[in-house]
Design a protein around this motif. Structure first.
Motif, PDB file in Angstrom:
ATOM      1  N   ALA A  81       0.822  -1.217   0.000  1.00 32.91           N
ATOM      2  CA  ALA A  81       0.000   0.000   0.000  1.00 32.91           C
ATOM      3  C   ALA A  81       0.854   1.266   0.000  1.00 32.91           C
ATOM      4  N   LEU A  82       2.092   1.170   0.449  1.00 33.54           N
ATOM      5  CA  LEU A  82       2.954   2.344   0.503  1.00 33.54           C
ATOM      6  C   LEU A  82       3.488   2.749  -0.868  1.00 33.54           C
ATOM      7  N   VAL A  83       3.542   1.824  -1.805  1.00 31.31           N
ATOM      8  CA  VAL A  83       4.126   2.136  -3.109  1.00 31.31           C
ATOM      9  C   VAL A  83       3.306   3.198  -3.855  1.00 31.31           C
ATOM     10  N   PRO A  84       1.993   3.033  -4.046  1.00 27.50           N
ATOM     11  CA  PRO A  84       1.234   4.098  -4.731  1.00 27.50           C
ATOM     12  C   PRO A  84       1.298   5.433  -3.986  1.00 27.50           C
ATOM     13  N   LEU A  85       1.331   5.368  -2.671  1.00 28.41           N
ATOM     14  CA  LEU A  85       1.445   6.599  -1.892  1.00 28.41           C
ATOM     15  C   LEU A  85       2.793   7.266  -2.142  1.00 28.41           C
ATOM     16  N   ALA A  86       3.866   6.499  -2.172  1.00 25.19           N
ATOM     17  CA  ALA A  86       5.198   7.045  -2.437  1.00 25.19           C
ATOM     18  C   ALA A  86       5.282   7.634  -3.840  1.00 25.19           C
ATOM     19  N   VAL A  87       4.644   6.983  -4.808  1.00 26.07           N
ATOM     20  CA  VAL A  87       4.626   7.509  -6.177  1.00 26.07           C
ATOM     21  C   VAL A  87       4.015   8.904  -6.172  1.00 26.07           C
ATOM     22  N   ARG A  88       2.929   9.072  -5.418  1.00 27.53           N
ATOM     23  CA  ARG A  88       2.294  10.384  -5.330  1.00 27.53           C
ATOM     24  C   ARG A  88       3.161  11.394  -4.592  1.00 27.53           C
ATOM     25  N   VAL A  89       3.733  10.985  -3.475  1.00 31.60           N
ATOM     26  CA  VAL A  89       4.552  11.892  -2.652  1.00 31.60           C
ATOM     27  C   VAL A  89       5.765  12.391  -3.440  1.00 31.60           C
ATOM     28  N   TYR A  90       6.444  11.477  -4.142  1.00 33.31           N
ATOM     29  CA  TYR A  90       7.644  11.858  -4.892  1.00 33.31           C
ATOM     30  C   TYR A  90       7.320  12.400  -6.278  1.00 33.31           C
ATOM     31  N   GLY A  91       6.087  12.266  -6.731  1.00 28.72           N
ATOM     32  CA  GLY A  91       5.676  12.801  -8.028  1.00 28.72           C
ATOM     33  C   GLY A  91       6.267  12.065  -9.210  1.00 28.72           C
ATOM     34  N   VAL A  92       6.525  10.771  -9.063  1.00 29.11           N
ATOM     35  CA  VAL A  92       7.178  10.003 -10.126  1.00 29.11           C
ATOM     36  C   VAL A  92       6.190   9.103 -10.872  1.00 29.11           C
ATOM     37  N   ALA A  93       5.036   9.630 -11.169  1.00 33.51           N
ATOM     38  CA  ALA A  93       3.979   8.845 -11.816  1.00 33.51           C
ATOM     39  C   ALA A  93       4.390   8.340 -13.193  1.00 33.51           C
ATOM     40  N   GLU A  94       5.297   9.022 -13.870  1.00 29.81           N
ATOM     41  CA  GLU A  94       5.731   8.616 -15.210  1.00 29.81           C
ATOM     42  C   GLU A  94       6.873   7.608 -15.172  1.00 29.81           C
ATOM     43  N   ALA A  95       7.469   7.402 -14.014  1.00 27.75           N
ATOM     44  CA  ALA A  95       8.617   6.497 -13.901  1.00 27.75           C
ATOM     45  C   ALA A  95       8.162   5.050 -13.793  1.00 27.75           C
ATOM     46  N   ARG A  96       9.005   4.149 -14.245  1.00 25.28           N
ATOM     47  CA  ARG A  96       8.764   2.726 -14.002  1.00 25.28           C
ATOM     48  C   ARG A  96       9.122   2.467 -12.546  1.00 25.28           C
ATOM     49  N   VAL A  97       8.250   1.792 -11.832  1.00 24.87           N
ATOM     50  CA  VAL A  97       8.418   1.642 -10.386  1.00 24.87           C
ATOM     51  C   VAL A  97       8.727   0.190 -10.022  1.00 24.87           C
ATOM     52  N   ASN A  98       9.774   0.019  -9.223  1.00 21.79           N
ATOM     53  CA  ASN A  98      10.180  -1.277  -8.671  1.00 21.79           C
ATOM     54  C   ASN A  98      10.214  -2.399  -9.716  1.00 21.79           C
ATOM     55  N   PRO A  99      11.012  -2.229 -10.782  1.00 23.67           N
ATOM     56  CA  PRO A  99      11.078  -3.296 -11.774  1.00 23.67           C
ATOM     57  C   PRO A  99      11.690  -4.587 -11.226  1.00 23.67           C
ATOM     58  N   HIS A 100      12.317  -4.509 -10.068  1.00 21.84           N
ATOM     59  CA  HIS A 100      12.906  -5.703  -9.441  1.00 21.84           C
ATOM     60  C   HIS A 100      11.921  -6.413  -8.527  1.00 21.84           C
ATOM     61  N   GLY A 101      10.717  -5.887  -8.391  1.00 17.33           N
ATOM     62  CA  GLY A 101       9.701  -6.524  -7.562  1.00 17.33           C
ATOM     63  C   GLY A 101       9.632  -5.988  -6.153  1.00 17.33           C
ATOM     64  N   GLY A 102      10.591  -5.193  -5.760  1.00 13.19           N
ATOM     65  CA  GLY A 102      10.587  -4.635  -4.405  1.00 13.19           C
ATOM     66  C   GLY A 102      10.742  -5.701  -3.339  1.00 13.19           C
ATOM     67  N   GLN A 103      10.476  -5.343  -2.103  1.00 16.45           N
ATOM     68  CA  GLN A 103      10.627  -6.278  -1.000  1.00 16.45           C
ATOM     69  C   GLN A 103       9.527  -7.332  -0.989  1.00 16.45           C
ATOM     70  N   LEU A 104       8.556  -7.200  -1.880  1.00 23.21           N
ATOM     71  CA  LEU A 104       7.492  -8.192  -1.914  1.00 23.21           C
ATOM     72  C   LEU A 104       7.989  -9.521  -2.457  1.00 23.21           C
ATOM     73  N   CYS A 105       9.117  -9.509  -3.183  1.00 22.15           N
ATOM     74  CA  CYS A 105       9.654 -10.762  -3.704  1.00 22.15           C
ATOM     75  C   CYS A 105      11.127 -10.934  -3.366  1.00 22.15           C
ATOM     76  N   GLU A 106      11.661 -10.075  -2.514  1.00 21.01           N
ATOM     77  CA  GLU A 106      13.051 -10.165  -2.104  1.00 21.01           C
ATOM     78  C   GLU A 106      13.132 -10.017  -0.593  1.00 21.01           C
TER      79      GLU A 106
END
Length: 100
Positions: free
Chosen positions: A21-46
Motif C-alpha cells: 500500500a505504501l508504493v502508490p502513496l510514495a509515487v504520489r509523494v515523490y511525483g514520479v507517476a511517469e517512472a517505471r516503479v520497482n522493476p525488481h519486484g521490491g521487497q514483496l519478492c526479495e
C-alpha cells in the motif's frame, strides 16, 4: 532544486515496499507517476534489507550492460530514484550513470 531535477526526469524509481500500500502513496509523494516503479519486484519478492537491495537494483539498472527487464521501455534509464519507507522518511537518493 539545486540539481535542476524534476520528478518527470526520473526514469525508474525503487521505492521501499515493506507493505504494498505504501508504493502508490510514495509515487504520489515523490511525483514520479511517469517512472517505471520497482522493476525488481521490491521487497514483496526479495529479502527486506533496509533498502540495500533497492540501491543494488538501481545501480544494476543504470549500468550500460543492463538488459531485458532492467531496461526502461527498451532504453537505458538516465536517472533513478531510490527512496526509503514513507513510514520512516530518512533517506532518498538520485542516481545517474557515470559519464565516460
Amino acid at each position: 532544486k539545486a540539481a535542476r531535477v524534476r520528478p518527470c526526469d526520473v526514469d525508474v524509481a525503487f521505492l521501499n515496499a515493506e507493505t504494498s500500500a505504501l508504493v502508490p502513496l510514495a509515487v504520489r509523494v515523490y511525483g514520479v507517476a511517469e517512472a517505471r516503479v520497482n522493476p525488481h519486484g521490491g521487497q514483496l519478492c526479495e529479502a527486506a534489507l533496509d533498502g540495500v537491495n533497492d540501491v543494488a537494483a538501481a545501480v544494476e539498472c543504470l549500468r550500460p550492460v543492463a538488459h531485458g527487464a532492467r531496461r526502461v521501455e527498451g532504453r537505458m534509464p538516465r536517472l533513478a530514484l531510490v527512496a526509503g519507507s514513507l513510514l520512516e522518511p530518512t533517506s532518498a537518493v538520485l542516481l545517474a550513470p557515470a559519464s565516460p
